[in-house]
Enzyme design. Structure first.
Site, mmCIF file in Angstrom:
data_model
loop_
_atom_site.group_PDB
_atom_site.id
_atom_site.type_symbol
_atom_site.label_atom_id
_atom_site.label_comp_id
_atom_site.label_asym_id
_atom_site.label_seq_id
_atom_site.Cartn_x
_atom_site.Cartn_y
_atom_site.Cartn_z
ATOM 1 N N TYR A 209 13.465 -1.173 -0.835
ATOM 2 C CA TYR A 209 13.573 -2.113 0.275
ATOM 3 C C TYR A 209 14.972 -2.316 0.829
ATOM 4 O O TYR A 209 15.124 -2.605 2.010
ATOM 5 C CB TYR A 209 12.985 -3.482 -0.133
ATOM 6 C CG TYR A 209 11.476 -3.459 -0.179
ATOM 7 C CD1 TYR A 209 10.733 -3.623 0.978
ATOM 8 C CD2 TYR A 209 10.785 -3.228 -1.372
ATOM 9 C CE1 TYR A 209 9.347 -3.571 0.966
ATOM 10 C CE2 TYR A 209 9.398 -3.166 -1.395
ATOM 11 C CZ TYR A 209 8.692 -3.339 -0.225
ATOM 12 O OH TYR A 209 7.322 -3.271 -0.244
ATOM 13 N N HIS B 257 -0.910 -4.949 -10.439
ATOM 14 C CA HIS B 257 0.083 -5.417 -9.465
ATOM 15 C C HIS B 257 0.204 -6.943 -9.655
ATOM 16 O O HIS B 257 -0.076 -7.725 -8.756
ATOM 17 C CB HIS B 257 -0.353 -5.037 -8.044
ATOM 18 C CG HIS B 257 0.738 -5.050 -7.011
ATOM 19 N ND1 HIS B 257 1.025 -3.969 -6.210
ATOM 20 C CD2 HIS B 257 1.616 -6.014 -6.633
ATOM 21 C CE1 HIS B 257 2.014 -4.265 -5.371
ATOM 22 N NE2 HIS B 257 2.390 -5.511 -5.618
ATOM 23 N N GLU C 16 6.096 2.249 -1.657
ATOM 24 C CA GLU C 16 6.294 1.092 -0.772
ATOM 25 C C GLU C 16 7.640 1.198 -0.084
ATOM 26 O O GLU C 16 8.644 1.536 -0.726
ATOM 27 C CB GLU C 16 6.328 -0.245 -1.552
ATOM 28 C CG GLU C 16 5.000 -0.739 -2.014
ATOM 29 C CD GLU C 16 5.123 -2.073 -2.761
ATOM 30 O OE1 GLU C 16 6.088 -2.846 -2.520
ATOM 31 O OE2 GLU C 16 4.254 -2.323 -3.598
ATOM 32 N N GLU D 49 6.097 -2.113 -10.219
ATOM 33 C CA GLU D 49 7.371 -2.831 -10.324
ATOM 34 C C GLU D 49 7.474 -3.746 -11.552
ATOM 35 O O GLU D 49 7.606 -4.958 -11.416
ATOM 36 C CB GLU D 49 7.602 -3.685 -9.070
ATOM 37 C CG GLU D 49 7.541 -2.901 -7.787
ATOM 38 C CD GLU D 49 7.963 -3.724 -6.564
ATOM 39 O OE1 GLU D 49 8.107 -4.955 -6.689
ATOM 40 O OE2 GLU D 49 8.163 -3.132 -5.505
ATOM 41 N N ASN E 156 9.372 2.206 -5.141
ATOM 42 C CA ASN E 156 9.333 1.224 -4.058
ATOM 43 C C ASN E 156 10.773 0.890 -3.700
ATOM 44 O O ASN E 156 11.590 0.614 -4.590
ATOM 45 C CB ASN E 156 8.626 -0.060 -4.506
ATOM 46 C CG ASN E 156 7.152 0.160 -4.812
ATOM 47 O OD1 ASN E 156 6.601 1.230 -4.539
ATOM 48 N ND2 ASN E 156 6.513 -0.845 -5.371
HETATM 49 C C1 PNW Z 1 7.352 -5.760 -3.720
HETATM 50 N N1 PNW Z 1 13.202 -8.061 -5.115
HETATM 51 O O1 PNW Z 1 7.887 -6.923 -4.256
HETATM 52 C C2 PNW Z 1 5.888 -5.802 -4.111
HETATM 53 O O2 PNW Z 1 5.426 -4.639 -4.754
HETATM 54 C C3 PNW Z 1 4.990 -6.216 -3.011
HETATM 55 O O3 PNW Z 1 3.835 -6.802 -3.557
HETATM 56 C C4 PNW Z 1 5.717 -7.142 -2.075
HETATM 57 O O4 PNW Z 1 4.879 -7.742 -1.130
HETATM 58 C C5 PNW Z 1 6.809 -6.323 -1.403
HETATM 59 O O5 PNW Z 1 7.638 -5.699 -2.367
HETATM 60 C C6 PNW Z 1 7.694 -7.129 -0.458
HETATM 61 O O6 PNW Z 1 8.373 -8.123 -1.156
HETATM 62 C C7 PNW Z 1 9.228 -7.156 -4.411
HETATM 63 O O7 PNW Z 1 13.555 -9.266 -5.276
HETATM 64 C C8 PNW Z 1 9.620 -8.470 -4.621
HETATM 65 O O8 PNW Z 1 14.060 -7.119 -5.186
HETATM 66 C C9 PNW Z 1 10.944 -8.769 -4.859
HETATM 67 C C10 PNW Z 1 11.870 -7.761 -4.878
HETATM 68 C C11 PNW Z 1 11.487 -6.448 -4.676
HETATM 69 C C12 PNW Z 1 10.165 -6.154 -4.449
#
Ligand code: PNW
Length: 457
Positions: free
Chosen positions: A296, A119, A365, A165, A294
């Site tokens: 978001y 990670h 995630e 990721e 993952n």
């Molecule tokens: C993930 N984006 O990071 C990671 O796996 C985690 O460690 C992190 O804390 C979490 O999501 C929240 O950010 C990302 O720019 C960082 O799309 C950036 C992106 C996506 C995921």
């Protein structure tokens, strides 16, 4: 009540650099994140993971908190330089003992460990001596490190993730330079990604040949992807959105499930996109026992003949794709400014189901940063509860549409070091007071415990 399948896995996730601290303890070597954070100006407030949540010293209490909320599975990562301080050779016994104790504590509380091998905290020596993931040799070093982990933990760990990721390592680390190793380039993301994919394949090969027959676990990669919705229903915008998802997720998932990069990436990039040999392609294809995801956020995607390079480097490969992204002003946003769009999650799950022939999917995630405050010893994070309720409802709709979703891990078990944002963003189900290390379950932790208990919403 929205019921989930009986064998659905409910978990929460963290990663080593974000929670452990103890950066110079227990024989650990330095990682590229130690170096990046100690470079002034790279991280908000010049925060570092030197101490973080102090999980290295507090893991036993943290496992108790997990047990108290009825967590069935806990996803964490191993710090490569804690296990191999310079990235190769003899393992560090103290590092192995730490993770071994953590695994035993989890199992003693009937919590299933889900272990990510990488990670993002690459041993700094591999960056300095070999240029990190730009060097094809890194794939072999990674596979050797993975074998050490399978050997010492594989008797108890049955759920492995190779890389977390790789899109972030490639684009944020080698394209726009906001993550370690901080490189800015338009070609390096594709080169780094190529080595990362080969590393994944070699580690899986080792597992399958040397360990899986007797250890009987499973192994996969976990990729991040946001949803891209066509801005209009014009053919050009629909193609742009499809292209954007292929550049985001297809880049890493197509090689693993189909054996090569998406055709549209080859069309856009030509020989800027590296080629797999036939042997590499064969090794990659089918190199995951399930689909790790993952997720978001969501954005609109529209076609543009000339995408602009707004940041240094390639702005997340946007100009290579001919895509311009935008948001609906009515969408609510998290503290990261990420759009809250639960239906985008359902659409992405269905997209994966269709493109990769209905794989078993584990969401490793999903979560949000919110401006949480402690009042009278409590954190009433109602917006986080609404976020989780919305995204889990969307997951439930995907299940109703026959998507084989089999588990969900909330990000994160506790507040932690949020990379470039330092400690300014809180994603946790548990609040962490960084001055004292005190953990406080937020209202969302209690809410999630109920969801787990009822196996539904
Ligand atoms: C993930 N984006 O990071 C990671 O796996 C985690 O460690 C992190 O804390 C979490 O999501 C929240 O950010 C990302 O720019 C960082 O799309 C950036 C992106 C996506 C995921």
């Amino acid at each position: 009540m929205k019921k989930f399948p009986t064998d659905f896995v409910w978990g929460a996730a963290t990663s080593s650099y974000q929670i452990e601290g103890a950066w110079l303890q227990g024989g650990k070597g330095l990682s590229i994140w130690d170096a990046f954070c100690h470079t002034p100006g790279k991280i908000k407030n010049d925060d570092t993971g030197d101490v973080a949540c102090g999980h290295y010293h507090r893991f036993a209490g943290d496992v108790k908190l997990m047990a108290e909320m009825g967590l069935q599975a806990y996803r964490f990562s191993l710090s490569w330089p804690r296990i191999q301080p310079s990235g190769q050779g003899r393992p560090n016994p103290e590092g192995i003992r730490f993770y071994s104790n953590l695994i035993d504590a989890l199992l003693a509380h009937s919590i299933t460990p889900w272990v990510t091998l990488y990670h993002w905290d690459l041993p700094l020596a591999l960056q300095m001596e070999y240029d990190g993931w730009l060097n094809p040799k890194l794939a072999n070093f990674f596979a050797d490190y993975a074998a050490v982990c399978f050997e010492v933990f594989g008797d108890r760990v049955k759920n492995w993730l190779t890389l977390n990721e790789p899109w972030c390592s490639a684009v944020l680390g080698h394209g726009i330079g906001i993550h370690a190793p901080g490189r800015i380039s338009s070609d390096e993301p594709y080169l780094a990604a190529h080595t990362l994919l080969r590393a994944h394949a070699l580690a899986v090969e080792k597992y399958r040949i040397q360990f899986q027959p007797r250890q009987k676990g499973r192994i996969a990669i976990t990729n991040n992807c946001d949803w891209r919705e066509p801005l209009t229903d014009s053919e050009a915008d629909r193609q742009a959105a499809q292209r954007a998802v292929e550049f985001f997720l297809g880049w890493f998932a197509d090689p693993v499930f189909k054996g090569d990069y998406p055709a549209v990436m080859r069309e856009c990039l030509g020989d800027r996109l590296p080629h797999f040999t036939d042997a590499e392609s064969a090794l990659l294809k089918g190199s995951a026992d399930f689909f790790g995801l993952n997720h978001y956020s969501t954005m609109y995607a529209a076609h543009t003949a000339k995408a602009v390079n707004t940041v240094h480097g390639n702005n997340g490969t946007a100009e290579d794709q001919g895509v311009v992204l935008s948001s609906d002003p009515d969408w609510e946003k998290t503290q990261m400014e990420w759009n809250i769009v639960p239906w985008g999650f359902r659409k992405l799950l269905q997209w994966i189901d269709a493109r990769y022939d209905s794989p078993s999917i584990y969401v490793t995630e999903n979560g949000c940063a919110m401006p949480d405050i402690v009042e009278n010893g409590k954190v009433n994070d109602s917006r986080r509860i609404a976020f989780l309720d919305g995204y889990l409802s969307a997951a439930h709709e995907a299940l109703a549409a026959k998507v084989k979703l089999q588990g969900y891990f909330a990000w994160s078990f506790m507040d932690n070091f949020e990379w470039g944002e330092g400690y300014s963003k809180r994603f946790g189900l548990h609040h962490v007071d960084y001055a004292t290390g005190r953990r406080t379950p937020k209202a969302s932790a209690k809410w999630y415990a109920e969801v787990i208990k009822r196996n539904g919403l």
